[in-house]
Design an enzyme around this catalytic site. Structure first.
Site, short mmCIF file in Angstrom:
data_model
loop_
_atom_site.label_atom_id
_atom_site.label_comp_id
_atom_site.label_asym_id
_atom_site.label_seq_id
_atom_site.Cartn_x
_atom_site.Cartn_y
_atom_site.Cartn_z
N ALA A 1 0.85 -1.47 -0.22
CA ALA A 1 -0.01 0.08 -0.07
C ALA A 1 0.36 1.35 0.10
CB ALA A 1 -0.72 0.12 1.67
N TYR B 1 9.64 -13.79 -13.54
CA TYR B 1 8.25 -12.52 -13.29
C TYR B 1 6.83 -13.39 -13.88
CZ TYR B 1 5.33 -8.64 -13.02
OH TYR B 1 3.50 -8.42 -12.19
N GLU C 1 5.23 2.74 -9.48
CA GLU C 1 6.90 2.42 -9.36
C GLU C 1 7.74 1.45 -9.87
OE1 GLU C 1 7.83 2.83 -5.44
OE2 GLU C 1 7.70 4.69 -5.14
N ASN D 1 -1.79 -8.12 -3.82
CA ASN D 1 -0.74 -6.50 -4.60
C ASN D 1 0.54 -6.50 -4.49
OD1 ASN D 1 -1.08 -4.47 -6.39
ND2 ASN D 1 0.08 -3.47 -4.16
N PRO E 1 -3.80 -7.15 -15.15
CA PRO E 1 -3.20 -5.71 -15.53
C PRO E 1 -2.20 -6.47 -16.44
CG PRO E 1 -2.85 -5.45 -13.61
CD PRO E 1 -3.19 -7.29 -13.46
N GLY F 1 1.00 2.78 -16.07
CA GLY F 1 2.08 3.75 -16.00
C GLY F 1 1.56 4.39 -14.81
N ASP G 1 6.81 -7.17 5.74
CA ASP G 1 7.36 -7.34 5.14
C ASP G 1 6.93 -9.30 4.58
OD1 ASP G 1 9.36 -8.66 3.55
OD2 ASP G 1 11.27 -8.32 4.27
#
Ligand code: NDP
Ligand code: 8X3
Length: 249
Positions: A8, A147, A184, A81, A177, A181, A54
């Site tokens: 978040a 990834y 980070e 997320n 998704p 853009g 973490d």
């Protein structure tokens, strides 16, 4: 609703926190960078609770959940997320540590969070887990190696959650998704090379963090009998590559 959002402190997670709170819900803001989530909680007021965490550390997850104050313990929605991509080097060149970090965060962290929060949802007979997948988990691309594999794991884990949870009243969604853009994500992937990160979005109209936050909000506010198993979003400017065929000569 109480919504627990990992990651978040930036990007989608921060946008989701703002969206849920704007609609009158409460948000637990979890991430490693305490100063970021404390600042966001200050902006959002009493409806937000910062929680330093973490996801790669089971001890950190357990300690953070145990520290939740009275009135914040019944989590209605868990949004897994927190995640990252590191590098776009080919499989035979990328540092193994980058692969390990992605697996630890995107897979191990996500399942640890889920396992910690799920039993109370099942006991209550309601709840929702939204996992952030990616188009990278659906389609291969050069440099996507681990990834993309972690995001394929996220999708299959989510569908297997559905298999276990059917009839429990607890829902699960893979939210995948494409090019997005204003977060980070690429700065992290290119390890602080902001010029390389910016180039990814040059000449495009990418998805925004608000697009993803609004989708998560829509999923969470559907009637309880409706489960979105998996949803994939792309910006209109994005499409699919043709097969790469390496020709001789
Ligand atoms: P950002 O880099 O903007 O945000 C990532 C968030 O994850 C940060 O808040 C970071 O917080 C948190 N995070 C990373 N590692 C950990 C950890 N070990 N423990 C707790 N929190 C952690 O990325 P996005 O918002 O763009 O991406 C969010 C998710 O969406 C990721 O899972 C990503 O893979 C996925 N995604 C992104 C797309 C994009 O194009 N942007 C497209 C498809 C999917 P902190 O560093 O403070 O811990
Ligand atoms: C992020 C989208 O296309 O950079 O998950 O892999 S992509």
């Amino acid at each position: 609703m109480i919504v627990f959002i990992t990651g978040a402190s930036a990007g989608f997670g921060a946008a989701m926190a703002r969206t849920f709170v704007r609609h009158g819900h409460r948000a637990i803001l979890a991430a490693r960078r305490s100063e970021r989530i404390v600042a966001l909680a200050r902006e959002l007021g009493d409806a937000a609770l910062p929680l330093t965490l973490d996801v790669t550390s089971r001890a950190s997850i357990e300690a953070a959940l145990a520290a939740l104050p009275e009135g914040w313990r019944e989590i209605d929605v868990l949004i897994n997320n927190a995640g990252l991509a590191l590098n776009t080097l080919p499989a035979h060149e990328v540092p193994l540590e980058d692969w390990e970090t992605m697996i630890a965060t995107n897979c191990q962290g996500l399942v640890s969070m889920t396992r910690a929060v799920l039993p109370a949802m099942v006991a209550r007979g309601s709840g929702l887990v939204i996992n952030l997948g990616s188009v990278a988990g659906h389609y291969p691309y050069p440099g996507g190696n681990v990834y993309g594999a972690t995001k394929a794991f996220v999708e299959q884990f989510t569908l297997n959650l559905r298999a276990d949870l059917a009839g429990s009243g607890v829902r699960a969604t893979n939210l995948a998704p494409g090019l997005c853009g204003g977060t980070e994500f690429s700065n992290v992937r290119f390890k602080g090379d902001d010029a390389a990160a910016a180039k990814v979005y040059e000449g495009t109209v990418p998805l925004t963090a608000d697009d993803i936050a609004n989708t998560a909000y829509w999923i969470a506010t559907l009637p309880p009998h409706v489960n979105v198993n998996s949803i994939e979003l792309m910006p209109t400017c994005q499409g699919f590559s043709p097969f790469a065929i390496k020709r001789q000569g």
